[in-house]
Write an enzyme that holds these catalytic residues in place. Structure first.
Site, PDB file in Angstrom:
ATOM      1  N   ASP A   1     -71.476 -39.916   0.291  1.00  0.00           N
ATOM      2  CA  ASP A   1     -70.431 -40.777   0.605  1.00  0.00           C
ATOM      3  C   ASP A   1     -68.663 -40.057  -0.383  1.00  0.00           C
ATOM      4  O   ASP A   1     -70.186 -39.275  -1.137  1.00  0.00           O
ATOM      5  CB  ASP A   1     -70.534 -42.411   0.991  1.00  0.00           C
ATOM      6  CG  ASP A   1     -69.129 -43.010   0.534  1.00  0.00           C
ATOM      7  OD1 ASP A   1     -68.563 -43.227   1.388  1.00  0.00           O
ATOM      8  OD2 ASP A   1     -69.081 -44.065  -0.286  1.00  0.00           O
TER       9      ASP A   1
ATOM     10  N   ASP B   1     -65.596 -42.258  -1.960  1.00  0.00           N
ATOM     11  CA  ASP B   1     -64.814 -43.172  -2.432  1.00  0.00           C
ATOM     12  C   ASP B   1     -65.567 -44.201  -2.511  1.00  0.00           C
ATOM     13  O   ASP B   1     -66.308 -44.673  -2.274  1.00  0.00           O
ATOM     14  CB  ASP B   1     -64.446 -43.844  -1.238  1.00  0.00           C
ATOM     15  CG  ASP B   1     -63.123 -42.520  -1.483  1.00  0.00           C
ATOM     16  OD1 ASP B   1     -61.822 -42.000  -1.982  1.00  0.00           O
ATOM     17  OD2 ASP B   1     -63.018 -42.164   0.105  1.00  0.00           O
TER      18      ASP B   1
END
Ligand code: XBP
Length: 253
Positions: A8, A10
């Site tokens: 991932d 952010d």
């Protein structure tokens, strides 16, 4: 056998929500003469809505702010979001969103072990590009076997679309990959695709727990504070530790 680590972006690669998106949104509001400012507290609540434009629209709707006509509201949200991404690129390009501790080292572990890397995010591609170009150099994309962003996966997390696309691109079964996530929507997206997930808690999700995660801990940069416990002699969470957690979960009934 782990064949790929799916990252991932952010909150996981860097604290981009706190140090990048939130600041850039507030700068965009100011630059456009809009009276809105988001506090960390409010932004933390708004993170329940995935996607910067969607998040802004949700806030505009819930505050009943002008413009009230849906089309005008969407046009304004689009304009603010575009400027936010430009301002975000400036902040990140200036080095104001460093990679989180232990990220670079784990990327290097994977490179040495020929474990393929993937990016699985529903943020805009331009945001991913500026972050990774700043920290990994112009040829950052050559380090990743799959890069799935909002443009490829319009169904944002917690939908599994981004993970399913990454698995398809890598030609992997879900259990051959491990996802690294920091937020409930991302954890849910990985689990909905059947991908085992490790949670590195981030600023806005500092108390996140998840039933069914391979492991939950504060940072890849430290071995203390993880559940299940990590090897206490290690200085950080390396690929070897991830392989052990993964193997243990595969043996579980
Ligand atoms: C991250 C997000 C994004 C960013 C903003 O998704 O929720 O909305 O906050 O990005 P993921 P955009 O967990 O999939 O990385 O403004 O580009 O939407």
């Amino acid at each position: 056998m782990i064949k790929s680590i799916l990252w991932d972006v952010d909150g996981t690669l860097a604290e981009t929500e706190r140090d990048g998106h939130l600041r850039a949104f507030n700068q965009a509001f100011e630059a456009l003469g809009l009276p809105w400012r988001w506090s960390e507290l409010r932004y933390g609540e708004l993170l329940a809505v995935a996607g910067g434009r969607e998040r802004l629209l949700h806030d505009m709707q819930s505050q009943c702010s002008d413009p009230t006509h849906p089309q005008e509201r969407e046009a304004l949200a689009e304009r603010v979001h575009r400027l936010k991404n430009e301002l975000y690129a400036r902040l990140v390009g200036n080095g104001e969103c460093p990679l989180r501790e232990g990220v670079r080292e784990l990327l290097d572990d994977c490179d040495r072990a020929r474990v393929r890397l993937g990016i699985v995010t529903t943020t805009s591609r331009s945001n991913v590009e500026v972050l990774l170009k700043t920290h990994l150099g112009k040829r950052w994309e050559s380090k990743f076997a799959a890069v799935v962003c909002a443009e490829e996966a319009p169904k944002k997390k917690p939908h599994s679309q981004a993970y399913l696309l990454a698995l398809e691109a890598l030609k992997l079964r879900p259990c051959e990959a491990v996802a690294l996530e920091d937020a409930p929507a991302g954890v849910a997206a990985a689990q909905a695709a059947g991908v085992p997930v490790i949670i590195t808690r981030s600023h806005f999700f500092a108390r996140l727990e998840s039933e069914g995660a391979l492991a939950v801990g504060p940072s890849l940069g430290q071995a203390a504070g993880w559940r299940p416990m990590a090897d206490a002699r290690a200085a950080r969470i390396g690929l070897d530790q991830i392989i052990r957690w993964h193997a243990r979960s595969c043996r579980a009934p």
